[in-house]
Design a protein around this motif. Structure first.
Motif, mmCIF file in Angstrom:
data_model
loop_
_atom_site.group_PDB
_atom_site.id
_atom_site.type_symbol
_atom_site.label_atom_id
_atom_site.label_comp_id
_atom_site.label_asym_id
_atom_site.label_seq_id
_atom_site.Cartn_x
_atom_site.Cartn_y
_atom_site.Cartn_z
ATOM 1 N N GLY A 120 -62.159 98.455 -45.929
ATOM 2 C CA GLY A 120 -62.130 96.991 -45.940
ATOM 3 C C GLY A 120 -63.223 96.362 -45.102
ATOM 4 O O GLY A 120 -63.920 97.040 -44.347
ATOM 5 N N ASP A 165 -63.864 90.617 -49.151
ATOM 6 C CA ASP A 165 -62.634 89.819 -48.988
ATOM 7 C C ASP A 165 -62.357 88.841 -50.122
ATOM 8 O O ASP A 165 -61.230 88.394 -50.304
ATOM 9 N N LEU A 176 -56.057 102.528 -50.652
ATOM 10 C CA LEU A 176 -54.944 103.092 -49.877
ATOM 11 C C LEU A 176 -53.690 103.153 -50.725
ATOM 12 O O LEU A 176 -52.990 104.167 -50.757
ATOM 13 N N GLY A 198 -56.179 101.340 -31.023
ATOM 14 C CA GLY A 198 -57.147 102.442 -31.032
ATOM 15 C C GLY A 198 -56.556 103.772 -30.576
ATOM 16 O O GLY A 198 -57.243 104.794 -30.548
ATOM 17 N N HIS A 247 -55.238 101.655 -37.220
ATOM 18 C CA HIS A 247 -56.125 100.472 -37.237
ATOM 19 C C HIS A 247 -56.926 100.373 -38.526
ATOM 20 O O HIS A 247 -56.998 101.311 -39.321
ATOM 21 N N ALA A 295 -62.179 97.421 -38.416
ATOM 22 C CA ALA A 295 -62.729 96.692 -37.252
ATOM 23 C C ALA A 295 -64.171 96.223 -37.466
ATOM 24 O O ALA A 295 -65.071 96.632 -36.720
ATOM 25 N N ASP A 335 -65.671 93.717 -36.597
ATOM 26 C CA ASP A 335 -66.265 93.043 -35.418
ATOM 27 C C ASP A 335 -66.990 94.004 -34.486
ATOM 28 O O ASP A 335 -67.870 93.584 -33.728
ATOM 29 N N ILE A 336 -66.638 95.296 -34.513
ATOM 30 C CA ILE A 336 -67.321 96.242 -33.614
ATOM 31 C C ILE A 336 -68.015 97.377 -34.380
ATOM 32 O O ILE A 336 -68.537 98.309 -33.766
ATOM 33 N N ALA A 352 -66.121 101.849 -30.969
ATOM 34 C CA ALA A 352 -64.760 102.124 -31.451
ATOM 35 C C ALA A 352 -64.108 103.266 -30.678
ATOM 36 O O ALA A 352 -64.767 104.243 -30.307
ATOM 37 N N ASP A 411 -61.655 99.072 -25.606
ATOM 38 C CA ASP A 411 -60.318 98.529 -25.882
ATOM 39 C C ASP A 411 -59.303 98.928 -24.822
ATOM 40 O O ASP A 411 -58.247 98.305 -24.713
HETATM 41 P P1 NAD Z 1 -58.407 96.039 -37.451
HETATM 42 O O1 NAD Z 1 -57.383 97.040 -37.093
HETATM 43 O O2 NAD Z 1 -59.587 96.522 -38.190
HETATM 44 O O3 NAD Z 1 -58.912 95.295 -36.120
HETATM 45 C C1 NAD Z 1 -58.045 94.510 -35.300
HETATM 46 C C2 NAD Z 1 -58.646 94.430 -33.884
HETATM 47 O O4 NAD Z 1 -58.516 95.694 -33.231
HETATM 48 C C3 NAD Z 1 -60.138 94.110 -33.877
HETATM 49 O O5 NAD Z 1 -60.420 93.295 -32.761
HETATM 50 C C4 NAD Z 1 -60.804 95.457 -33.707
HETATM 51 O O6 NAD Z 1 -62.057 95.418 -33.066
HETATM 52 C C5 NAD Z 1 -59.776 96.208 -32.855
HETATM 53 N N1 NAD Z 1 -59.799 97.643 -33.151
HETATM 54 C C6 NAD Z 1 -59.311 98.241 -34.263
HETATM 55 N N2 NAD Z 1 -59.518 99.550 -34.210
HETATM 56 C C7 NAD Z 1 -60.148 99.809 -33.049
HETATM 57 C C8 NAD Z 1 -60.636 100.991 -32.431
HETATM 58 N N3 NAD Z 1 -60.514 102.204 -32.977
HETATM 59 N N4 NAD Z 1 -61.255 100.873 -31.227
HETATM 60 C C9 NAD Z 1 -61.365 99.684 -30.635
HETATM 61 N N5 NAD Z 1 -60.926 98.515 -31.168
HETATM 62 C C10 NAD Z 1 -60.324 98.589 -32.361
HETATM 63 O O7 NAD Z 1 -57.652 94.894 -38.293
HETATM 64 P P2 NAD Z 1 -58.251 93.617 -39.038
HETATM 65 O O8 NAD Z 1 -59.364 93.021 -38.230
HETATM 66 O O9 NAD Z 1 -57.066 92.802 -39.376
HETATM 67 O O10 NAD Z 1 -58.826 94.169 -40.399
HETATM 68 C C11 NAD Z 1 -60.203 94.489 -40.616
HETATM 69 C C12 NAD Z 1 -60.336 95.102 -42.000
HETATM 70 O O11 NAD Z 1 -59.632 96.352 -42.039
HETATM 71 C C13 NAD Z 1 -59.728 94.252 -43.122
HETATM 72 O O12 NAD Z 1 -60.557 94.342 -44.243
HETATM 73 C C14 NAD Z 1 -58.374 94.908 -43.371
HETATM 74 O O13 NAD Z 1 -57.911 94.687 -44.668
HETATM 75 C C15 NAD Z 1 -58.714 96.358 -43.144
HETATM 76 N N6 NAD Z 1 -57.573 97.201 -42.761
HETATM 77 C C16 NAD Z 1 -57.619 98.476 -43.206
HETATM 78 C C17 NAD Z 1 -56.619 99.359 -42.833
HETATM 79 C C18 NAD Z 1 -56.729 100.774 -43.279
HETATM 80 O O14 NAD Z 1 -57.778 101.179 -43.764
HETATM 81 N N7 NAD Z 1 -55.698 101.579 -43.131
HETATM 82 C C19 NAD Z 1 -55.581 98.947 -41.987
HETATM 83 C C20 NAD Z 1 -55.587 97.629 -41.517
HETATM 84 C C21 NAD Z 1 -56.609 96.758 -41.907
#
Ligand code: NAD
Length: 364
Positions: A75, A80, A92, A261, A281, A284, A286-287, A293, A335
């Motif tokens: 994702g 989006d 998934l 994380g 998770h 992410a 943003d990072i 990560a 994190d």
């Molecule tokens: P996310 O889990 O990607 O991130 C949420 C927050 O947690 C962000 O600030 C991110 O930087 C932080 N974060 C997540 N994993 C981290 C890690 N390993 N280390 C440090 N920080 C971490 O959720 P989101 O932002 O709601 O979604 C981003 C994208 O991911 C979307 O496209 C969503 O649909 C997708 N998504 C995919 C899955 C999957 O592949 N299983 C699960 C959830 C969301």
């Protein structure tokens, strides 16, 4: 042991965290004399860009043939605005359905040294050790979806929520079996006061419980469970719930551990040993691409793969202990760091775990 693992790095931070988990699996293979063969494939947004679909039939077929699947995340904002059936997340759902992965196991263990990173009071989260068992192939996420126009001319949407007794029975069994080797308590979460599917859920779980009289069963409404997870999480051992409630509650539970994380997961099927392993998770965005990560959720998912798919308990425990030792030593990705603590990057964290594995295997 010789095993084939399909590796699906996916999007965003997926490839970064997967690279570290593979380093760890390679190290385990070399320390114990196993041979892990990796078959890489493309899913999610990258597959949409390259092949026009989030999950190709041949990828699914490859996963069916493999001994286990390790996935990063899918994702990102680039995809989006695509219509529902072309969203990366459909990969998934396709994998879960195609591989029959009906049971999602998400352990939440609060590692002592990072207890300070949780936003919840130390005395509430310290010592939390629970397991969320989420039904993964039924309910709202897999029901029929429809858009239409109401009699008043308004746009409306319908999502269908269906569960049958077989689906509830098999996930309840997974929960009771898991509880048997833990603290012998299952909390079944539903919305039986409002939803018919919740009433069926409660009836079936109660019936299955008759075969597990050594395990305590309690029923809890989902709104109360959401509150209890924050108020007194130590009351829980195994929580079992349907797909959407499990999705939401397991993310909530992940915050007990301080960071998403740190949260691994396993998705298992009826077929002995078959499973897909991935961090809780997302990608992410943003990072992504910045080496920030935290790879520990994926590394711990690899440990679950060794335990549940390959039966390699010792190797899995070695990885989990290495994670604890590295955190004990004060190593922190962004994190997990509190103010003033120095920050370690993704690759460096993977390297610390590999070094720790070598050290602890030598001293065994
Ligand atoms: P996310 O889990 O990607 O991130 C949420 C927050 O947690 C962000 O600030 C991110 O930087 C932080 N974060 C997540 N994993 C981290 C890690 N390993 N280390 C440090 N920080 C971490 O959720 P989101 O932002 O709601 O979604 C981003 C994208 O991911 C979307 O496209 C969503 O649909 C997708 N998504 C995919 C899955 C999957 O592949 N299983 C699960 C959830 C969301």
């Amino acid at each position: 042991m010789q095993k084939k693992i399909v590796v699906l790095p996916g999007d965003g931070i997926g490839p970064e965290v997967i690279a570290e988990a593979i380093k760890v699996l390679d190290e385990v293979a070399s320390l114990y004399g196993h041979q892990f063969e990796y078959e890489y494939d493309t899913v999610g947004g990258k597959a949409l860009d390259e092949f026009g679909v989030p999950l190709r039939e041949e990828t699914l077929e490859r996963c069916k043939q493999a001994d286990a699947v390790l996935l990063g995340a899918v994702g990102g904002p680039k995809w989006d605005t695509l219509p529902g059936h072309l969203r990366p997340e459909m990969a998934l759902l396709g994998l879960r359905k195609g591989l029959g992965l009906f049971a999602n196991l998400r352990p939440v263990e609060v590692f002592g040294p990072v207890v300070e990173t949780s936003t919840i009071k130390k005395e509430v989260v310290e010592g939390v050790d629970l397991l969320v068992v989420r039904e993964l192939t039924g309910g709202l996420y897999f029901g029929k979806k429809e858009r239409s126009t109401s009699a008043e001319g308004l746009d409306q949407a319908i999502d269908e929520l269906i569960y049958n007794e077989h689906e509830v029975e098999r996930i309840a069994k997974v929960a009771f079996e898991a509880a048997r080797v833990r603290r012998k308590k299952v909390t079944s979460i539903d919305k039986a006061n409002v939803l018919e599917s919740g009433r069926l859920w409660r009836e079936v779980v109660t019936k299955v419980h008759q075969q597990y009289q050594d395990v305590e069963l309690e029923h809890m409404l989902v709104d109360n469970a959401a509150m209890q997870l924050i108020r007194n999480p130590k009351q829980f051992d195994v929580l079992v719930t349907e797909n959407m409630f499990g999705d939401i509650l397991s993310d909530e539970a992940s915050m007990l551990a301080g960071s998403i994380g740190l949260m691994p997961s396993a998705s298992l099927s009826d077929e002995a040993g078959k499973g897909m392993y991935e961090p809780v998770h997302g990608s992410a965005p943003d990072i992504a691409g910045q080496g920030k990560a935290n790879p520990l959720a994926t590394i711990l998912s690899a440990a679950m793969l060794l335990r549940y798919s390959f039966g390699l308990q010792e190797e899995a425990t070695l990885i989990e202990d290495a994670v604890k030792s590295v955190l004990d030593a004060g190593v922190r990705t962004g994190d997990l760091a509190t103010s003033g603590e120095s920050i370690t990057g993704t690759e460096q964290m993977g390297e610390y775990i590999v070094q720790e594995l070598r050290k602890s295997k030598v001293t065994q």
